[in-house]
Write an enzyme that holds these catalytic residues in place. Structure first.
Site, PDB file in Angstrom:
ATOM      1  N   TYR A  33     -35.011  22.843   6.227  1.00 56.63           N
ATOM      2  CA  TYR A  33     -36.348  22.986   7.469  1.00 56.63           C
ATOM      3  C   TYR A  33     -35.352  23.296   8.743  1.00 56.63           C
ATOM      4  O   TYR A  33     -33.847  23.266   8.849  1.00 56.63           O
ATOM      5  CB  TYR A  33     -36.733  22.136   7.972  1.00 56.63           C
ATOM      6  CG  TYR A  33     -36.568  20.665   8.282  1.00 56.63           C
ATOM      7  CD1 TYR A  33     -35.697  19.984   7.855  1.00 56.63           C
ATOM      8  CD2 TYR A  33     -36.824  20.871  10.102  1.00 56.63           C
ATOM      9  CE1 TYR A  33     -35.108  18.873   8.632  1.00 56.63           C
ATOM     10  CE2 TYR A  33     -36.242  19.793  10.734  1.00 56.63           C
ATOM     11  CZ  TYR A  33     -35.399  18.946  10.248  1.00 56.63           C
ATOM     12  OH  TYR A  33     -35.048  18.240  10.785  1.00 56.63           O
ATOM     13  N   GLU A 179     -24.857  10.480  15.076  1.00 65.55           N
ATOM     14  CA  GLU A 179     -25.768  11.355  16.199  1.00 65.55           C
ATOM     15  C   GLU A 179     -27.038  10.651  16.107  1.00 65.55           C
ATOM     16  O   GLU A 179     -26.695   9.835  16.161  1.00 65.55           O
ATOM     17  CB  GLU A 179     -26.324  13.049  15.703  1.00 65.55           C
ATOM     18  CG  GLU A 179     -26.410  12.850  14.306  1.00 65.55           C
ATOM     19  CD  GLU A 179     -26.423  14.296  13.537  1.00 65.55           C
ATOM     20  OE1 GLU A 179     -26.968  15.266  14.259  1.00 65.55           O
ATOM     21  OE2 GLU A 179     -26.271  14.460  12.543  1.00 65.55           O
ATOM     22  N   LEU A 204     -25.241  17.112  11.498  1.00 65.28           N
ATOM     23  CA  LEU A 204     -25.792  18.512  11.990  1.00 65.28           C
ATOM     24  C   LEU A 204     -24.971  18.910  12.990  1.00 65.28           C
ATOM     25  O   LEU A 204     -24.754  18.785  13.919  1.00 65.28           O
ATOM     26  CB  LEU A 204     -27.532  18.489  12.343  1.00 65.28           C
ATOM     27  CG  LEU A 204     -28.250  19.756  12.029  1.00 65.28           C
ATOM     28  CD1 LEU A 204     -28.196  19.893  11.164  1.00 65.28           C
ATOM     29  CD2 LEU A 204     -29.355  19.696  12.281  1.00 65.28           C
TER      30      LEU A 204
HETATM   31  N1  PDD Z   1     -33.996  18.402  15.008  1.00 62.09           N
HETATM   32  N2  PDD Z   1     -28.897  16.287  14.678  1.00 62.09           N
HETATM   33  C1  PDD Z   1     -30.045  16.055  13.914  1.00 62.09           C
HETATM   34  C2  PDD Z   1     -29.831  15.316  12.702  1.00 62.09           C
HETATM   35  C3  PDD Z   1     -31.223  17.051  14.426  1.00 62.09           C
HETATM   36  O1  PDD Z   1     -32.560  16.818  13.447  1.00 62.09           O
HETATM   37  C4  PDD Z   1     -31.767  17.913  15.257  1.00 62.09           C
HETATM   38  C5  PDD Z   1     -32.757  18.635  15.739  1.00 62.09           C
HETATM   39  C6  PDD Z   1     -29.966  18.070  16.181  1.00 62.09           C
HETATM   40  C7  PDD Z   1     -30.058  19.239  16.939  1.00 62.09           C
HETATM   41  O2  PDD Z   1     -29.949  20.091  16.542  1.00 62.09           O
HETATM   42  P1  PDD Z   1     -30.687  21.810  17.075  1.00 62.09           P
HETATM   43  O3  PDD Z   1     -29.701  21.553  18.451  1.00 62.09           O
HETATM   44  O4  PDD Z   1     -29.891  22.648  16.368  1.00 62.09           O
HETATM   45  O5  PDD Z   1     -32.022  21.211  17.069  1.00 62.09           O
HETATM   46  C8  PDD Z   1     -28.948  17.482  16.135  1.00 62.09           C
HETATM   47  C9  PDD Z   1     -34.930  18.874  14.938  1.00 62.09           C
HETATM   48  C10 PDD Z   1     -34.742  19.725  16.403  1.00 62.09           C
HETATM   49  C11 PDD Z   1     -35.788  18.246  14.724  1.00 62.09           C
HETATM   50  O6  PDD Z   1     -35.890  17.551  13.435  1.00 62.09           O
HETATM   51  O7  PDD Z   1     -36.986  18.550  15.224  1.00 62.09           O
END
Ligand code: PDD
Length: 284
Positions: A33, A179, A204
């Site tokens: 996703y 994280e 991630l």
């Molecule tokens: N989540 N780490 C994890 C485990 C995440 O699920 C997310 C993002 C991030 C931040 O990634 P980015 O900056 O690319 O959004 C880090 C999204 C927002 C979600 O699951 O809704």
């Protein structure tokens, strides 16, 4: 309001969008996703999200049914059809429906779904107070660099945090913070260095993280990409999370202990301002 969603080439009212019970996304969490922020009807960080989607699907051998141009057009069209001003676009690609077998099917057609969620991402009341986080052991799988829909453990961690009155969980593995449940964790040390975990399979590869590190370096902040311990975080001057929907959000308490003076940190708030300004200017 009934949303119009995208499912495998069709635009449908949300109640009419149906996916097979044999879909491997449903049976095996065999799906990827992405979440892309939208402000003023424009896509934030789209290039980064599209690139990470490609990497995740390639890691799992799932073929995206659309070309790059078609995928961007679908993102723009879903914003238009739902008259979305501010919020997010959720995209999911699963390997598709197949006879239930642990081995990947060779003949399945991927299922591609997009939907929108309206949300006030800019005007977040938590910016003023910061969020509280609880430390929770990281019990996710070992390929966190692939953005799969295996989100049960992050959901459990969030519930565990909520049970002690915290807004989110910071996950800990081998004595170091990995994280947050759905965002990247960062701290700023008392000497003003931004410390964030380096990229590996343990986290991630956040798209927001990448931009914020660039912005921090351009603003003259020292940046160290390395793992940090929960104690280092509790003794930091500032702490924050980054993600597509939270942008840069202050963390003001860790396991009940205030970070710094317990208020959102000035560098964190500056980074939020610079991040929003630069990403809005680059939105497409
Ligand atoms: N989540 N780490 C994890 C485990 C995440 O699920 C997310 C993002 C991030 C931040 O990634 P980015 O900056 O690319 O959004 C880090 C999204 C927002 C979600 O699951 O809704």
């Amino acid at each position: 309001m009934t949303r119009t969603v995208y499912l495998n080439g069709s635009w449908l009212a949300e109640a009419d969008a149906k996916v097979s019970i044999f879909d491997r996304g449903f049976l095996f969490a065999d799906a990827i996703y992405e979440v892309t922020g939208v402000v003023g009807g424009k896509l934030l960080e789209y290039v980064g999200h599209a690139a990470r989607l490609k990497r995740s699907t390639a890691e799992l051998g799932i073929a995206c049914p659309l070309t790059d141009e078609e995928l961007l057009a679908v993102h723009r069209e879903i914003v238009r059809r739902n008259d979305l001003d501010e919020g997010l676009i959720y995209l999911q690609i699963s390997r598709g429906a197949a006879y239930r077998d642990f081995a990947f099917p060779t003949d399945a057609t991927p299922t591609l779904v997009l939907f929108t969620q309206a949300k006030a991402v800019l005007d977040n009341p938590k910016v003023k107070t910061g969020i509280s986080v609880a430390l929770v052991p990281d019990q996710r799988w070992a390929r966190r660099d692939i953005k799969t829909v295996q989100l049960l453990f992050p959901s459990m961690a969030k519930m565990q945090a909520a049970s002690v009155g915290a807004d989110d969980a910071w996950l800990v593995e081998g004595g170091f913070v990995t994280e947050a449940s759905s965002a990247t964790s960062h701290i700023i040390s008392k000497d003003g260095t931004l410390i964030t975990r380096g990229l590996s399979n343990a986290i991630l590869h956040g798209i927001t993280r990448l931009s914020v590190l660039d912005i921090a370096r351009s603003a003259g902040l020292a940046v160290e990409e390395r793992a940090f311990t929960p104690d280092e975080a509790k003794n930091a001057a500032e702490a924050f999370i980054t993600s597509a929907t939270s942008f840069v959000l202050p963390v003001t308490s860790i396991d009940g202990q205030p970070v710094g003076d317990g208020k959102p940190g000035p560098l964190t708030l500056k980074l939020r301002e610079l991040y929003i300004e630069s990403r809005l200017a680059a939105a497409i």
